[in-house]
Design a protein around this motif. Structure first.
Motif, PDB file in Angstrom:
ATOM      1  N   ASP A 153       0.815  -1.209   0.000  1.00 49.89           N
ATOM      2  CA  ASP A 153       0.000   0.000   0.000  1.00 49.89           C
ATOM      3  C   ASP A 153       0.853   1.265   0.000  1.00 49.89           C
ATOM      4  O   ASP A 153       0.329   2.367  -0.102  1.00 49.89           O
ATOM      5  CB  ASP A 153      -1.042   0.008   1.110  1.00 49.89           C
ATOM      6  CG  ASP A 153      -0.426  -0.181   2.466  1.00 49.89           C
ATOM      7  OD1 ASP A 153       0.741  -0.580   2.531  1.00 49.89           O
ATOM      8  OD2 ASP A 153      -1.114   0.070   3.465  1.00 49.89           O
ATOM      9  N   TRP A 177       2.908   1.791  -2.455  1.00 50.48           N
ATOM     10  CA  TRP A 177       2.989   2.189  -3.864  1.00 50.48           C
ATOM     11  C   TRP A 177       1.635   2.148  -4.575  1.00 50.48           C
ATOM     12  O   TRP A 177       1.433   2.837  -5.554  1.00 50.48           O
ATOM     13  CB  TRP A 177       4.026   1.364  -4.632  1.00 50.48           C
ATOM     14  CG  TRP A 177       3.761  -0.118  -4.684  1.00 50.48           C
ATOM     15  CD1 TRP A 177       2.803  -0.747  -5.424  1.00 50.48           C
ATOM     16  CD2 TRP A 177       4.467  -1.146  -3.978  1.00 50.48           C
ATOM     17  NE1 TRP A 177       2.867  -2.107  -5.211  1.00 50.48           N
ATOM     18  CE2 TRP A 177       3.885  -2.385  -4.337  1.00 50.48           C
ATOM     19  CE3 TRP A 177       5.537  -1.153  -3.084  1.00 50.48           C
ATOM     20  CZ2 TRP A 177       4.330  -3.600  -3.830  1.00 50.48           C
ATOM     21  CZ3 TRP A 177       5.978  -2.370  -2.575  1.00 50.48           C
ATOM     22  CH2 TRP A 177       5.385  -3.567  -2.947  1.00 50.48           C
ATOM     23  N   SER A 178       0.722   1.341  -4.075  1.00 43.66           N
ATOM     24  CA  SER A 178      -0.570   1.215  -4.745  1.00 43.66           C
ATOM     25  C   SER A 178      -1.421   2.443  -4.449  1.00 43.66           C
ATOM     26  O   SER A 178      -1.403   2.966  -3.355  1.00 43.66           O
ATOM     27  CB  SER A 178      -1.270  -0.036  -4.247  1.00 43.66           C
ATOM     28  OG  SER A 178      -2.599  -0.043  -4.687  1.00 43.66           O
ATOM     29  N   GLY A 179      -2.184   2.909  -5.444  1.00 46.49           N
ATOM     30  CA  GLY A 179      -2.910   4.152  -5.266  1.00 46.49           C
ATOM     31  C   GLY A 179      -4.249   4.008  -4.598  1.00 46.49           C
ATOM     32  O   GLY A 179      -4.845   4.971  -4.171  1.00 46.49           O
ATOM     33  N   SER A 180      -4.759   2.841  -4.493  1.00 40.44           N
ATOM     34  CA  SER A 180      -6.139   2.703  -4.105  1.00 40.44           C
ATOM     35  C   SER A 180      -6.345   1.347  -3.462  1.00 40.44           C
ATOM     36  O   SER A 180      -6.036   0.325  -4.046  1.00 40.44           O
ATOM     37  CB  SER A 180      -6.988   2.801  -5.374  1.00 40.44           C
ATOM     38  OG  SER A 180      -8.177   3.435  -5.092  1.00 40.44           O
ATOM     39  N   ASN A 181      -6.866   1.362  -2.254  1.00 40.02           N
ATOM     40  CA  ASN A 181      -6.990   0.094  -1.547  1.00 40.02           C
ATOM     41  C   ASN A 181      -8.064  -0.808  -2.131  1.00 40.02           C
ATOM     42  O   ASN A 181      -7.990  -2.016  -2.037  1.00 40.02           O
ATOM     43  CB  ASN A 181      -7.304   0.354  -0.084  1.00 40.02           C
ATOM     44  CG  ASN A 181      -6.182   1.097   0.576  1.00 40.02           C
ATOM     45  OD1 ASN A 181      -5.044   1.023   0.132  1.00 40.02           O
ATOM     46  ND2 ASN A 181      -6.478   1.818   1.627  1.00 40.02           N
ATOM     47  N   ALA A 182      -9.085  -0.198  -2.728  1.00 35.81           N
ATOM     48  CA  ALA A 182     -10.232  -0.980  -3.161  1.00 35.81           C
ATOM     49  C   ALA A 182      -9.855  -2.025  -4.209  1.00 35.81           C
ATOM     50  O   ALA A 182     -10.365  -3.119  -4.209  1.00 35.81           O
ATOM     51  CB  ALA A 182     -11.299  -0.075  -3.725  1.00 35.81           C
ATOM     52  N   TYR A 183      -8.966  -1.646  -5.111  1.00 36.32           N
ATOM     53  CA  TYR A 183      -8.590  -2.609  -6.146  1.00 36.32           C
ATOM     54  C   TYR A 183      -7.705  -3.692  -5.559  1.00 36.32           C
ATOM     55  O   TYR A 183      -7.581  -4.753  -6.106  1.00 36.32           O
ATOM     56  CB  TYR A 183      -7.875  -1.905  -7.304  1.00 36.32           C
ATOM     57  CG  TYR A 183      -8.660  -0.744  -7.829  1.00 36.32           C
ATOM     58  CD1 TYR A 183      -9.903  -0.947  -8.404  1.00 36.32           C
ATOM     59  CD2 TYR A 183      -8.176   0.547  -7.725  1.00 36.32           C
ATOM     60  CE1 TYR A 183     -10.646   0.123  -8.863  1.00 36.32           C
ATOM     61  CE2 TYR A 183      -8.911   1.627  -8.191  1.00 36.32           C
ATOM     62  CZ  TYR A 183     -10.143   1.405  -8.748  1.00 36.32           C
ATOM     63  OH  TYR A 183     -10.867   2.461  -9.206  1.00 36.32           O
ATOM     64  N   TYR A 230      -7.953  10.236  -9.373  1.00 36.24           N
ATOM     65  CA  TYR A 230      -8.588  11.080  -8.360  1.00 36.24           C
ATOM     66  C   TYR A 230      -7.672  12.243  -7.979  1.00 36.24           C
ATOM     67  O   TYR A 230      -6.466  12.202  -8.231  1.00 36.24           O
ATOM     68  CB  TYR A 230      -8.929  10.250  -7.115  1.00 36.24           C
ATOM     69  CG  TYR A 230      -9.839   9.081  -7.399  1.00 36.24           C
ATOM     70  CD1 TYR A 230     -11.050   9.279  -8.062  1.00 36.24           C
ATOM     71  CD2 TYR A 230      -9.492   7.795  -7.022  1.00 36.24           C
ATOM     72  CE1 TYR A 230     -11.887   8.206  -8.342  1.00 36.24           C
ATOM     73  CE2 TYR A 230     -10.326   6.715  -7.298  1.00 36.24           C
ATOM     74  CZ  TYR A 230     -11.521   6.927  -7.958  1.00 36.24           C
ATOM     75  OH  TYR A 230     -12.340   5.868  -8.232  1.00 36.24           O
ATOM     76  N   ARG A 262      -4.288  10.018  -6.349  1.00 38.68           N
ATOM     77  CA  ARG A 262      -4.834   8.749  -5.878  1.00 38.68           C
ATOM     78  C   ARG A 262      -5.552   8.016  -7.007  1.00 38.68           C
ATOM     79  O   ARG A 262      -5.845   8.584  -8.041  1.00 38.68           O
ATOM     80  CB  ARG A 262      -5.785   9.005  -4.712  1.00 38.68           C
ATOM     81  CG  ARG A 262      -5.226  10.025  -3.717  1.00 38.68           C
ATOM     82  CD  ARG A 262      -5.684   9.803  -2.323  1.00 38.68           C
ATOM     83  NE  ARG A 262      -5.797   8.398  -2.076  1.00 38.68           N
ATOM     84  CZ  ARG A 262      -4.825   7.643  -1.589  1.00 38.68           C
ATOM     85  NH1 ARG A 262      -3.671   8.180  -1.292  1.00 38.68           N
ATOM     86  NH2 ARG A 262      -5.016   6.378  -1.400  1.00 38.68           N
ATOM     87  N   GLY A 263      -5.820   6.756  -6.788  1.00 41.23           N
ATOM     88  CA  GLY A 263      -6.518   5.953  -7.794  1.00 41.23           C
ATOM     89  C   GLY A 263      -5.562   5.422  -8.843  1.00 41.23           C
ATOM     90  O   GLY A 263      -4.350   5.381  -8.632  1.00 41.23           O
ATOM     91  N   GLN A 268      -3.007   4.956 -11.721  1.00 37.58           N
ATOM     92  CA  GLN A 268      -1.875   5.790 -12.141  1.00 37.58           C
ATOM     93  C   GLN A 268      -1.568   5.490 -13.605  1.00 37.58           C
ATOM     94  O   GLN A 268      -1.599   4.344 -14.022  1.00 37.58           O
ATOM     95  CB  GLN A 268      -0.628   5.441 -11.314  1.00 37.58           C
ATOM     96  CG  GLN A 268      -0.840   5.431  -9.817  1.00 37.58           C
ATOM     97  CD  GLN A 268       0.411   4.996  -9.051  1.00 37.58           C
ATOM     98  OE1 GLN A 268       1.525   5.154  -9.520  1.00 37.58           O
ATOM     99  NE2 GLN A 268       0.216   4.460  -7.856  1.00 37.58           N
ATOM    100  N   ASP A 306     -11.612   4.911  -0.489  1.00 33.16           N
ATOM    101  CA  ASP A 306     -10.221   4.660  -0.840  1.00 33.16           C
ATOM    102  C   ASP A 306      -9.679   5.708  -1.808  1.00 33.16           C
ATOM    103  O   ASP A 306      -8.496   5.694  -2.113  1.00 33.16           O
ATOM    104  CB  ASP A 306     -10.065   3.266  -1.417  1.00 33.16           C
ATOM    105  CG  ASP A 306     -10.902   3.107  -2.662  1.00 33.16           C
ATOM    106  OD1 ASP A 306     -12.129   3.085  -2.547  1.00 33.16           O
ATOM    107  OD2 ASP A 306     -10.327   3.049  -3.751  1.00 33.16           O
ATOM    108  N   ARG A 363       2.161   8.916  -0.815  1.00 25.24           N
ATOM    109  CA  ARG A 363       1.448   7.717  -0.380  1.00 25.24           C
ATOM    110  C   ARG A 363       1.516   7.605   1.137  1.00 25.24           C
ATOM    111  O   ARG A 363       2.424   8.129   1.769  1.00 25.24           O
ATOM    112  CB  ARG A 363       2.112   6.470  -0.979  1.00 25.24           C
ATOM    113  CG  ARG A 363       1.932   6.360  -2.470  1.00 25.24           C
ATOM    114  CD  ARG A 363       0.595   5.703  -2.746  1.00 25.24           C
ATOM    115  NE  ARG A 363       0.198   5.892  -4.124  1.00 25.24           N
ATOM    116  CZ  ARG A 363      -0.446   6.957  -4.574  1.00 25.24           C
ATOM    117  NH1 ARG A 363      -0.755   7.946  -3.781  1.00 25.24           N
ATOM    118  NH2 ARG A 363      -0.782   7.045  -5.833  1.00 25.24           N
TER     119      ARG A 363
END
Lengths: 215, 211
Positions: free
Chosen positions: A97, A99-105, A173, A177-178, A180, B90, B167
């Motif tokens: 998390d 590097w990832s932009g969005s937890n939902a995915y 976003y 975020r979201g 990339q 998120d 982040r």
């Protein structure tokens, strides 16, 4: 047309000019990344100074933490530089998390990565267009925009983009975020005329923040 | 970093022009994707339950910037909300432990300029880094590392992040002094990227409507 858009400093990287047909640039610059198969820089580790199209070929099942020591990199969800993109600049990333932009995915996979050869924080330029195919109102920008709309952009979409120099990352976003999208002067000749060219994971033209990539 | 440019003369309005000198409007929705019960705000809200919303599922910022908080009464993790659409939790949070946003307030912008000093140790000691009118997605690339333990926000409003590339946990720095990391509610002095908060209400330079 694409050739003309390549900035002169890329002459030192002849391979980068071929990147339109070959997404595998051969970096000659000081790039270095260390990847680990466990979180918090534990487990099996390996250092790279150039692109890795498939981490499984190095005996990893996945990358769970990493340190970027030199240069800017982009990581991918799948092997062969496909799927979601994750920009990786200098620093320490103890878990997905970071590097990832969005937890939902919930993409907890990073299977390939490569250097972003044209990253240049000081000399980056991008022209953003209201519509695809470089149509509609256009603006040339050279600064970061955590919210395009906060600075007067009319809606939450960008139609197309041209990048004469540097490398940029666009986000779905505000506030970076979201999804990339890493867009580079030395890929596609710097021309991204439709959202389908932003990456294999792109599904819409929604972009609400844009920034330069730091080398 | 970049040279500071002289501030535009007409921005002397400062104190006289009302407390905040900007327009603030945000719509919060109880459900994801701008569905369900909704509420429009133009000033701070210490508890979303006061507006008969059980929770916040999505957000549209029409005029900002705003600051959201994980808990009521402006406590807990912070979420910077700039103009735009946030369809689910998120899209504003990078926390893997909380999808809650229980209070919000407008974010203060003190001037059109941005200047901040970061220090390696508490009490403004140790190595120092000055950033003027720029964003820094990796402090490492400037010879700083991951430790920022005190901060002076001399001008403008800034956001610091735990990880590179904006982040992880966010911490807002409004103009002021932060002698120790517990003054920005961090439990450790970990910060790897820092950026400005900009909005065309205060920041004409680079705004699209000028073009």
């Amino acid at each position: 047309m694409g050739e003309a858009a390549v900035p002169p400093e890329l002459d030192t990287f002849p391979a980068a000019k071929m990147a339109q047909t070959n997404p595998l640039p051969v970096p000659m610059g000081p790039w270095k990344i260390t990847v680990y198969d466990q979180e918090n820089f534990q487990g099996k580790r390996m250092e790279f100074t150039s692109a890795c199209p498939n981490i499984m070929e190095c005996g990893f099942d996945n990358i769970r933490s990493l340190k970027v020591e030199c240069g800017a990199w982009v990581g991918y969800e799948h092997t062969g530089f496909c799927g979601q993109q994750f920009i990786l600049e200098r620093g320490e990333y103890p878990r997905w998390d970071a590097w990832s932009g969005s937890n939902a995915y919930h993409i907890e996979r990073l299977m390939s990565f490569r250097p972003v050869c044209s990253a240049n924080h000081k000399e980056s330029k991008i022209t953003v267009y209201e519509k695809d195919n470089f149509i509609g109102r256009q603006w040339e920008i050279s600064d970061d925009y955590p919210s395009l709309q906060a600075m007067g952009w009319a809606n939450n979409e960008v139609g197309s983009m041209k990048i004469p120099c540097g490398a940029w990352v666009c986000y779905q976003y505000p506030g970076y975020r979201g999804y990339q999208y890493v867009l580079e002067a030395d890929h596609h000749g710097g021309d991204y005329k439709h959202w389908r060219e932003w990456g294999s994971h792109a599904q819409t033209s929604q972009i609400q923040s844009i920034r330069r990539i730091q080398q | 970093m970049t040279e500071q440019q002289s501030p535009p003369e007409q921005m002397v309005t400062g104190e006289g022009a009302g407390e905040r000198g900007g327009n603030y409007k945000i719509t919060i929705y109880e459900l994801e994707n701008f569905q369900g019960r909704r509420c429009e705000l133009s000033e701070e809200l210490p508890n979303v339950v006061d507006k008969a919303l059980e929770k916040v599922g999505s957000i549209q910022v029409e005029s900002g910037p705003w600051l959201g908080f994980e808990r009521q009464a402006f406590a807990g993790e912070q979420f910077v909300l700039e103009k735009g659409d946030y369809p689910r939790w998120d899209s504003w949070s990078n926390s893997h432990n909380s999808d809650s946003l229980m209070s919000l307030r407008p974010l203060q912008i003190d001037s059109p300029d941005h200047k901040i000093h970061l220090f390696e140790n508490a009490g403004y000691t140790g190595r120092k880094m000055e950033i003027v009118d720029d964003d820094v997605p990796s402090l490492w690339a400037h010879g700083f590392q991951d430790r920022v333990a005190s901060v002076r926000a001399l001008n403008g409003t800034w956001v610091g992040y735990e990880y590179p590339g904006y982040r992880g946990r966010q911490h807002v720095f409004e103009k002021g002094e932060y002698r120790h990391w517990n003054e920005w509610d961090a439990n450790q002095p970990l910060m790897q990227s820092v950026r400005r908060v900009r909005d065309q209400q205060w920041h004409q330079r680079g705004s699209f409507e000028n073009s």
